[in-house]
Design an enzyme around this catalytic site. Structure first.
Site, PDB file in Angstrom:
ATOM      1  N   GLY A  71       7.931 -67.075  -1.382  1.00 26.21           N
ATOM      2  CA  GLY A  71       8.975 -67.897  -0.798  1.00 26.21           C
ATOM      3  C   GLY A  71       8.710 -68.299   0.634  1.00 26.21           C
ATOM      4  O   GLY A  71       9.014 -69.422   1.049  1.00 26.21           O
ATOM      5  N   THR A  72       8.156 -67.402   1.430  1.00 29.53           N
ATOM      6  CA  THR A  72       7.915 -67.707   2.847  1.00 29.53           C
ATOM      7  C   THR A  72       6.928 -68.853   2.996  1.00 29.53           C
ATOM      8  O   THR A  72       7.159 -69.784   3.785  1.00 29.53           O
ATOM      9  CB  THR A  72       7.407 -66.452   3.585  1.00 29.53           C
ATOM     10  OG1 THR A  72       8.450 -65.478   3.629  1.00 29.53           O
ATOM     11  CG2 THR A  72       6.984 -66.788   5.008  1.00 29.53           C
ATOM     12  N   ASN A 152      20.583 -63.789   1.157  1.00 28.75           N
ATOM     13  CA  ASN A 152      19.886 -62.575   0.764  1.00 28.75           C
ATOM     14  C   ASN A 152      20.503 -61.289   1.313  1.00 28.75           C
ATOM     15  O   ASN A 152      20.198 -60.205   0.824  1.00 28.75           O
ATOM     16  CB  ASN A 152      18.416 -62.648   1.198  1.00 28.75           C
ATOM     17  CG  ASN A 152      18.263 -62.808   2.701  1.00 28.75           C
ATOM     18  OD1 ASN A 152      18.812 -63.740   3.291  1.00 28.75           O
ATOM     19  ND2 ASN A 152      17.522 -61.918   3.333  1.00 28.75           N
ATOM     20  N   HIS A 202       8.615 -61.802  -7.253  1.00 27.29           N
ATOM     21  CA  HIS A 202       9.008 -60.397  -7.106  1.00 27.29           C
ATOM     22  C   HIS A 202      10.512 -60.203  -6.963  1.00 27.29           C
ATOM     23  O   HIS A 202      10.995 -59.069  -6.965  1.00 27.29           O
ATOM     24  CB  HIS A 202       8.264 -59.752  -5.934  1.00 27.29           C
ATOM     25  CG  HIS A 202       8.734 -60.158  -4.575  1.00 27.29           C
ATOM     26  ND1 HIS A 202       9.499 -59.332  -3.788  1.00 27.29           N
ATOM     27  CD2 HIS A 202       8.543 -61.287  -3.854  1.00 27.29           C
ATOM     28  CE1 HIS A 202       9.757 -59.936  -2.630  1.00 27.29           C
ATOM     29  NE2 HIS A 202       9.182 -61.124  -2.654  1.00 27.29           N
ATOM     30  N   THR A 238      -8.467 -70.666  -4.274  1.00 24.30           N
ATOM     31  CA  THR A 238      -8.565 -70.256  -5.672  1.00 24.30           C
ATOM     32  C   THR A 238      -7.248 -69.657  -6.145  1.00 24.30           C
ATOM     33  O   THR A 238      -6.699 -68.758  -5.507  1.00 24.30           O
ATOM     34  CB  THR A 238      -9.692 -69.218  -5.848  1.00 24.30           C
ATOM     35  OG1 THR A 238     -10.927 -69.804  -5.422  1.00 24.30           O
ATOM     36  CG2 THR A 238      -9.807 -68.779  -7.299  1.00 24.30           C
ATOM     37  N   CYS A 331      12.486 -57.761   5.447  1.00 26.03           N
ATOM     38  CA  CYS A 331      11.653 -58.309   6.517  1.00 26.03           C
ATOM     39  C   CYS A 331      12.060 -57.773   7.886  1.00 26.03           C
ATOM     40  O   CYS A 331      11.307 -57.873   8.850  1.00 26.03           O
ATOM     41  CB  CYS A 331      11.748 -59.827   6.524  1.00 26.03           C
ATOM     42  SG  CYS A 331      11.467 -60.577   4.918  1.00 26.03           S
TER      43      CYS A 331
END
Length: 382
Positions: A71-72, A152, A202, A238, A331
């Site tokens: 998400g970040t 959140n 996640h 990749t 965070c």
């Protein structure tokens, strides 16, 4: 000692089905997806299947789904590229957004001179649609609005359709950090006129290190990370194929079982609030936690009737008892600073009391919640 995990808003337990799919991918499809030989083509086929799976469920086009590290990165990509490529001069957001948004817009103000405006919050901490309209009316520059669907920390939900429609009415682009929403709530991007969404696997029982951005077609953003031509030239590097396979499986499982799991987790939340209120008279619930129409079913943010001294020891004491929860977002856990969300919404009296976020999943039980409530009551009376 019992172990109880009530921090699913930070990250979730990975489903067994996801682990199995990822193990199979690591063992079987180990070619570089950008290679033209059969090993690479096999991996590439699986990636595109995952993209189509996600797009179909969101009612989007596969070309609108860009895989990211989470998400970040997705938030950064969208905000920074919108300013750089679309000549956005004004960003409207709120002071209770995730720091992936707040710190990015602050940096864009420094780098590009972008004007930043903050939508007012109502008494429960939800951004005001009326104030957004006022800010849009007063503005004549090209504007991007960035407001999260589900907060959140306190779980408040905005009326995403109303906010999206308001942005369209005033020709503003609309980005929503939907990391706490995708995998837990239904989405239809043809009905909800958002321009950008972000997701992280996640948060819905998938692996860490993988997510995606929804970028509506015909919005001419250019790549942020330069290198190879992966992700249709939009994001170099990749592809982490095994993580993408895990994301797809977690996404499928989340939506195949959405109704039954939402019902189960909602019952857990309501049970926990009832038992906690009985055990600790005076507990308050921050935001709209007590209103299931305006709050997500996955978390509760409780302001506990404890002294500041006891509050300072609370998480440590719960950890000793095997209980995982948090004061704010993960965070911030290594920071001495308090929650920027609660700073904006709590009155002076409540701000002196400890507030804790308890977040639930399909893996929790009422017996676990009884244990947590008992430990909290014991600590309060000690």
């Amino acid at each position: 000692m019992q172990k109880v995990y009530l921090d699913s808003a930070a990250t979730t337990q990975v489903r067994a089905e996801v682990i199995e799919k990822m193990q199979e991918a690591l063992a079987t499809f180990y070619g570089n997806p950008s290679s033209t030989h059969s090993f690479g083509r096999s991996a590439k086929t699986q990636i595109e299947k995952a993209r189509k799976t996600i797009a179909k469920r969101l009612n989007a086009s596969p070309s609108e789904i860009i895989f990211t590290s989470g998400g970040t990165e997705a938030d950064n990509m969208i905000l920074r590229c919108a300013v750089r490529d679309l000549e956005i001069k004004h960003i409207i957001t709120s002071k209770i957004e995730h720091h992936a948004v707040l710190h990015t817009v602050e940096q864009l103000e420094v780098e590009y001179g972008v004007k930043i405006s903050y939508v007012k919050l109502n008494e429960c901490g939800t951004p005001s649609l009326e104030d957004l309209e006022t800010l849009l009316k007063e503005n004549s520059e090209k504007t991007l609005v960035s407001l999260m669907h589900v907060n959140n920390e306190i779980g408040n939900m905005i009326d995403i359709d109303a906010f999206a429609d308001k942005c369209k009415e005033y020709n503003a682009l609309f980005h929503s950090d939907s990391v706490q929403s995708i995998g837990h709530w239904e989405w239809d991007v043809q009905k909800t006129k958002v321009d950008f969404l972000t997701a992280a696997a996640h948060k819905f029982h998938g692996p860490k290190g993988i997510g995606f951005a929804f970028i509506r077609k015909n919005i001419p953003l250019k790549q942020l990370i330069h290198g190879g031509s992966q992700e249709r030239g939009f994001r170099a590097g990749t592809e982490p194929f095994h993580n993408i396979v895990g994301l797809e499986e977690a996404f499928i499982q989340a939506y195949d079982h959405l109704d039954e799991e939402r019902t189960y987790v909602t019952e857990l939340k309501e049970y926990f609030m009832k038992e906690l209120s009985n055990a600790m008279p005076g507990v308050k619930y921050n935001g709209n936690c007590a209103d299931n129409e305006k709050s997500t079913y996955t978390l509760v943010n409780a302001c506990l009737p404890l002294s500041a001294d006891k509050g300072a020891l609370l998480l440590f004491q719960l950890d000793i008892k095997g209980i995982a929860c948090s004061k704010g977002s993960a965070c911030q856990s290594g920071s001495a600073a308090g929650s920027h969300v609660l700073t904006e919404i709590l009155n002076e009296e409540d701000s002196q009391r400890p507030s804790v976020r308890f977040s639930f999943s399909k893996y929790n039980t009422k017996e676990e919640l009884d244990y947590v409530v008992a430990c909290l009551k014991e600590f309060a009376n000690s």
